[in-house]
Design a protein around this motif. Structure first.
Motif: not given
Ligand SMILES: Cc1ncc(C[n+]2csc(CCOP(=O)(O)OP(=O)(O)O)c2C)c(N)n1
Ligand SMILES: [Mg+2]
Length: 562
Positions: A473-495
Motif C-alpha cells: 500500500e505504501v507503493e500504491i498510495h502511501d499515508g500514515p495508515y500504512n505504518n504498523i506497530k512492530n512486534w517481536d515476531y520471532a519472540g512470539l513463537v515462544n509465547v
C-alpha cells in the motif's frame, strides 16, 4: 441397522466425501453437534483460535484435500467464519460451513436469545449465507436433515463452491434416517453430449483458422479437475502455454511448452510478448479481474479468445453451457492439429533465467537475497503459500520444481489468509513440505494459528517478511495508515510454546543469519519454524511497483458522466 442422529448423519457424510479432519470453535449452540462429530471414528476434530481462522484453515484444507468442513456457533462465530467462506467461493473450494443455531422452540415462543441481534429474527444468518455459498440450508426438523445435508454437500461438490448448513442445538442428537450410497453426492453431472460435440467442433474450427494459437491456464482448471485434459490439449496443439499466477503449478513449469506466468506487463520474461503475438488464445478456467489484468491493461480481446470456463464454453459468438471443462479439453485434444508457432517464437526470445546460487552474505538482508534462499529451499514435495503483499510477487516469480505446488488467494485477497490456510493445508497434506511467505501486516491478522501448528506438531516453515508496514500500500498510495506497530515476531513463537511445544522463532537480519535459520528449520520436525526476515521498508519487487501503479490508476478512474 445403524441408528443415525442429525449430527452423526452429517459426520458420516463428511467422512464419506474424504474428510479426515474438521475445523471447529465450540459454542453453546454447537456443543451437542460437536459431540456427534467426535463420535465419527474417521473424522478428527481440530480446534482453531477463532472462527475467521477456522474458515481459512478449512479453505487451506480444501486446497490440499478437495473439500473441508468448519463448524461454528451462531452469529458470533458464523459471521466471522463467513469471511473465509466468501474466500472459498471466490477461490472455488467446497468448504462446508456448519453453524449451530437456537433451540427450535424459541422462535415460536417469541424469546430473545443470546448471540442474536436482540430481535425475534433468527433467519438472518442463513439469509446472509445464501449470498456467499452455492447452497444454504437451515434444518428445522430432524426428518428433513438427511435431504438438506445431502443437498448442501452435493451442490458444493458439483459447483466447487462452499455450502452452509444450520443445525439447531436441540436437533443435533435427534434420530433421523440413515444415509444411502455416497455416490448420490459425488457422482458428477455428465456433459450434455450434443452440446459437447458442438462446442468442440466450434473450438476446433476456431483453432484451425488461426495460425499462431496459444493456451492460457487459469485457477478453475483445478476446480474442474481438468489439469490432465489441459496438458493433453497443450501437447496435441504444441503451442506455448502460459499460466495465470493463481494457476501457477497447475501446468508443470519444467514442461517444454511452459511459457511463463501471465500478468500483463509484469509477466515473466517474454510471456506477455508471446500472448500479444499469438492470434488466438484458448483461456481455460481463467478469471480476469482488475488484479489479474493489471488494472484492465491486459484483458485479451474477446474476438481472440476461446473462453473455456468451469462448465461453459464461449467461442465464435456461441455460448455452450452444461459442459464439463475436462470433457471439452480432452475431446478438443483429439480434434486439433499441431500449431507450434507460438512456442517456436517464444523460444527465440526466452532467455532462461539461470538463477544465481544463493550466496548468503553477512550484509543486511535484502528482498532479493531472501527470494534466492527461499527459491533454493523448494523441492518436488514443497507447497509454497504466499500471502497478499509483496509475498505474492516474491512467490509467483519463483521456479517450481516438478511436483511442487503453489497456493495464492489472489481473488479474495484477505491478508493473513496464509497462516490459518497453511495450518489446514499441512493437516490435509501431511507428506508435503509447507512453506509460507507472509508480510508483517498480514501476519498480525491471524497470528494465533501458529499456536495450533505447535499443538499439532506441524513443521510449517513461515518466512515472515518484516518490512515495517503495509509496503504494497505504501507503493500504491502511501499515508500514515500504512505504518504498523512492530512486534517481536520471532519472540512470539515462544509465547505460543508456553510450557510445551516445539515451535521455533528465529530472526534473520543478514543473508548468513537467514541461511543458518533455514538450516535450523530443516531440523525442526516437531513444530513450525517462523523466520522473521528483516528488510528495508521500500525493498520490494519492481513488479509490485508497476502492478500497484496500474491497479491504483484503475481504482482512481473518475465516475463516468452519462
Ligand atoms: C482483511 C484485509 N484487510 C485489508 C486489506 C488491504 N491490504 C492489502 S495488502 C495490505 C498490506 C499487506 O502488508 P504486509 O502483509 O506487511 O505485506 P507487504 O506489502 O509489506 O509485503 C493491506 C492492508 C486486505 N487485503 N485484507
Ligand atoms: Mg509489510
Amino acid at each position: 441397522m445403524t441408528l443415525h442422529t442429525v449430527g452423526s448423519y452429517l459426520a458420516t457424510r463428511l467422512a464419506q466425501i474424504g474428510l479426515k479432519h474438521h475445523f471447529v470453535v465450540p459454542g453453546d449452540y454447537n456443543l451437542v453437534l460437536l459431540d456427534q462429530l467426535l463420535a465419527e471414528p474417521g473424522l478428527q476434530q481440530v480446534g482453531c483460535a477463532n472462527e475467521l481462522n477456522a474458515s481459512f484453515a478449512a479453505e487451506g484444507y480444501a486446497r490440499a484435500n478437495g473439500a473441508a468442513a468448519c463448524v461454528v456457533t451462531f452469529s458470533v462465530g458464523a459471521l466471522s467464519a463467513l469471511n473465509g467462506i466468501g474466500g472459498a467461493y471466490a477461490e472455488n473450494l467446497p468448504v462446508i460451513l456448519v453453524s449451530g443455531s437456537p433451540n427450535t422452540n424459541d422462535a415460536g415462543a417469541h424469546h430473545l436469545l443470546h448471540h442474536t441481534l436482540g430481535t425475534h429474527n433468527f433467519s438472518y444468518q442463513c439469509e446472509i449465507a445464501k449470498h456467499l455459498t452455492c447452497a444454504a440450508v437451515a434444518v428445522t426438523c430432524a426428518d428433513d436433515a438427511p435431504h438438506l445435508i445431502d443437498h448442501a454437500i452435493r451442490t458444493a461438490l458439483r459447483e466447487q463452491k462452499p455450502a452452509y448448513i444450520e443445525i439447531p442445538c436441540n436437533l443435533a442428537a435427534v434420530a433421523c434416517a440413515s444415509p444411502g450410497p455416497i455416490s448420490s453426492l459425488t457422482q458428477p453431472v455428465p456433459s450434455d453430449p450434443d452440446t459437447l460435440h458442438a462446442a468442440v467442433a466450434a473450438a476446433a474450427a476456431f483453432l484451425a483458422s488461426s495460425a499462431k494459437p496459444m493456451l492460457l491456464a487459469g485457477p478453475r482448471i483445478r476446480a474442474a479437475g481438468a489439469q490432465e485434459a489441459f496438458r493433453k490439449l497443450a501437447e496435441a496443439l504444441g503451442s506455448a502455454v502460459a499460466v495465470m499466477p493463481s494457476a501457477k503449478g497447475l501446468f508443470p513449469e519444467d514442461h517444454p511448452q511452459f511459457a511463463g506466468i501471465a500478468l500483463g506487463e509484469v509477466s515473466t520474461r517474454g510471456c506477455n510478448e508471446i500472448i500479444d503475438w499469438a492470434d488466438s488464445l484458448l483461456c481455460a478456467g481463467t478469471v480476469f479481474t482488475d488484479y489479474t489484468t493489471v488494472g484492465w491493461t491486459s484483458l485479451p480481446p474477446a474476438a481472440k479468445i476461446i473462453d473455456a470456463g468451469y462448465d461453459r464454453i464461449v467461442v465464435s459468438g456461441h455460448d455452450f453451457g452444461n459442459l464439463r471443462l475436462a470433457d471439452f479439453l480432452f475431446a478438443l485434444a483429439g480434434q486439433v492439429q499441431a500449431k507450434p508457432a507460438t512456442l517456436v517464437e517464444y523460444a527465440r526470445f526466452r532467455s532462461p533465467i539461470a538463477l544465481p546460487a544463493a550466496e548468503p552474505s553477512a550484509e543486511k538482508l535484502t528482498r532479493h537475497g531472501m527470494f534466492l534462499q527461499v527459491q533454493a529451499l523448494l523441492t518436488p514435495t514443497s507447497t509454497l503459500l504466499v500471502d497478499t503483499g509483496d509475498s505474492w510477487f516474491n512467490g509467483m516469480y519463483m521456479a517450481l520444481p516438478h511436483g511442487a505446488s503453489f497456493e495464492i488467494e489472489m481473488l479474495w485477497g484477505h491478508i493473513g489468509w496464509s497462516v490459518p490456510a497453511s495450518f489446514g493445508y499441512a493437516l490435509g497434506a501431511p507428506r508435503r513440505q509447507v512453506i509460507v511467505m507472509v508480510g508483517d501486516g498480514s501476519f498480525q491478522m491471524t497470528a494465533q494459528e501458529v499456536a495450533q501448528m505447535i499443538l499439532y506438531k506441524l513443521p510449517v516453515i513461515i518466512f515472515l517478511v518484516n518490512n515495517r508496514g503495509y509496503t504494497i500500500e505504501v507503493e500504491i498510495h502511501d499515508g500514515p495508515y500504512n505504518n504498523i506497530k512492530n512486534w517481536d515476531y520471532a519472540g512470539l513463537v515462544n509465547v505460543f510454546n508456553a510450557e510445551s511445544g516445539a515451535g521455533m522463532g528465529l530472526l534473520a537480519r543478514t543473508g548468513k543469519e537467514l541461511a543458518a535459520a533455514i538450516q535450523q528449520a530443516g531440523r525442526n520436525t516437531q513444530g513450525p519454524t517462523l523466520i522473521e526476515c528483516v528488510i528495508d521498508r521500500d525493498d520490494c519487487t519492481r513488479q509490485m511497483i508497476s502492478w500497484g501503479r496500474r491497479v491504483a490508476t484503475a481504482n482512481a478512474r473518475p465516475p463516468r458522466v452519462t
